[in-house]
Design an enzyme around this catalytic site. Sequence first.
Site, short mmCIF file in Angstrom:
data_model
loop_
_atom_site.label_atom_id
_atom_site.label_comp_id
_atom_site.label_asym_id
_atom_site.label_seq_id
_atom_site.Cartn_x
_atom_site.Cartn_y
_atom_site.Cartn_z
N ASN A 194 -26.10 -3.30 -8.57
CA ASN A 194 -25.27 -2.16 -8.19
C ASN A 194 -25.06 -1.32 -9.44
OD1 ASN A 194 -23.37 -0.35 -7.26
ND2 ASN A 194 -22.05 -1.88 -6.30
N ARG A 226 -28.56 -1.36 -4.68
CA ARG A 226 -27.69 -0.58 -3.81
C ARG A 226 -27.98 0.90 -4.05
NH1 ARG A 226 -21.05 -0.44 -3.69
NH2 ARG A 226 -20.88 1.01 -1.93
N HIS A 276 -20.46 2.53 2.47
CA HIS A 276 -19.93 1.15 2.40
C HIS A 276 -20.57 0.26 3.46
CE1 HIS A 276 -16.03 2.97 0.55
NE2 HIS A 276 -16.84 2.56 -0.42
N HIS A 302 -12.32 -1.00 4.67
CA HIS A 302 -12.74 -1.18 3.28
C HIS A 302 -11.84 -0.29 2.43
CE1 HIS A 302 -15.86 -1.70 0.01
NE2 HIS A 302 -15.18 -0.64 -0.43
N ASN A 356 -10.80 1.93 -4.43
CA ASN A 356 -10.64 3.27 -4.98
C ASN A 356 -11.36 4.28 -4.08
OD1 ASN A 356 -9.72 5.10 -7.06
ND2 ASN A 356 -11.86 5.31 -7.63
N GLY A 357 -12.52 3.88 -3.56
CA GLY A 357 -13.15 4.56 -2.44
C GLY A 357 -12.78 3.78 -1.19
N ARG A 369 -10.19 10.84 -4.39
CA ARG A 369 -10.86 11.73 -3.43
C ARG A 369 -9.90 12.17 -2.34
NH1 ARG A 369 -16.22 8.08 -2.43
NH2 ARG A 369 -15.54 6.76 -4.16
N ASP A 388 -4.55 4.30 -8.86
CA ASP A 388 -4.45 2.87 -8.55
C ASP A 388 -3.24 2.63 -7.65
OD1 ASP A 388 -3.79 0.01 -8.79
OD2 ASP A 388 -5.31 -0.02 -10.36
N GLU A 440 -21.01 -7.34 -1.05
CA GLU A 440 -22.10 -6.40 -0.83
C GLU A 440 -23.40 -6.90 -1.45
OE1 GLU A 440 -19.69 -2.22 -0.97
OE2 GLU A 440 -19.34 -3.68 -2.54
#
Length: 396
Positions: A9, A92, A181, A208, A211-212, A241, A283, A382
């Site tokens: 990743n 990924r 994701h 999921h 942070n994203g 975001r 966070d 993942e």
Amino acid sequence: MSKKILAINAGSSSLKFKLYNMPEEEVLVSGLVDRIGHQDGVFSYKIAGQPDKHETTQPIEDHTAGVQLVIDALLGSGTIQDKSEIIGVGHRVSHGGRYYTQSVEVDDAVAKKIDELSVLSPLHNPVNLLGIEAFEKLLPEAKDVAVFDTSFHSTMPAKAYTYALPYKFYEEDGIRRYGFHGQSHQYVYGEAKRHLGEKATNKLISCHLGNGASICAVKNGKSVNTSMGFTPLAGLVMGTRSGDIDPEILPFIEEEHNMSPEDVRSMLNHDSGLKGISGVSNDVRDVLEAEKAGNDRAKLAMSIYIHQIQQFIGAYTTDLEGLETLVFTAGVGEHSAPVRSRVCANLGYLGVEIDEDKNLANDFEISTPNSRVKVLVIPTDEELIIARDTLKIVGA
């Protein structure tokens, strides 16, 4: 016979890796190359069965230098005797666009498409490709496989992925909801099914939350809707975001604040979300602490964050025609009992009821015996999905 597969990743300044024995799904080594491109780069890894983690700080010029560190560590530790033992490297890749609905072996044509699709995922596809190129150079005998975030969502119906724009933009430019994701949502669905059985997981919602963040409706094992869209910017409020906003806001900001499209894109990706609303942090832990200390903007940020998650769960229950299982995963989903508690507090109408003691303990199943919906906390993996897909392609 066991076969060694690397799952990769790659980020803009980092590279996570796991080396597996497959098909046993045994992790041999896992690690991280961090701060790539800096003089104080950090390389850390842990060998299975050994108590200590190895960590060094050193200049790491680029992704190729980072990959060389990984290979040297695998050889130096005796995990592999020769580079040729690694038969496949799974990468990924964020965006597969309309071209890739499943994982594929990387050749020149595939690499070119990944590069072309960078316009749809500018923060991810270019660095995913850097990782592929580095391994092609240093592990030429291994086959490289691209495992796309978007593939799991290729089963969505047109009513879920089509935007109400002039249809030519879909036909000519591929503008549609793709979702991301995918490996995470696919993995937690599989784990839920393994533990509860197929009958209890035909109508499942996967949250999921990191942070994203994205939410996915999984019906009979297939993604039928997901909150991220054409890009990973859409959907939920995230760490930095914005998630969904009125599109007319964008030209308004550009005109009123004399910002370029690139300035606005950067603001939406890096300075919005929890960070933008709270003014404290991206966070969740920091924002929760600020809320506890009486910070009104932190309180507002958390209320918006929780409200949006609840909205998507309600909407996706309609897509599924009911709800049997609700899963929380990723950094926040796996570790933040307060977030899970607040999300579930308003879902009693769906039959959701959680046991707060189990929730605080981060148990696998946190719903009460009386809850009509099973509520699970599943650490995502993942990399394992990447390794499985890579084995399918290169293992013959």
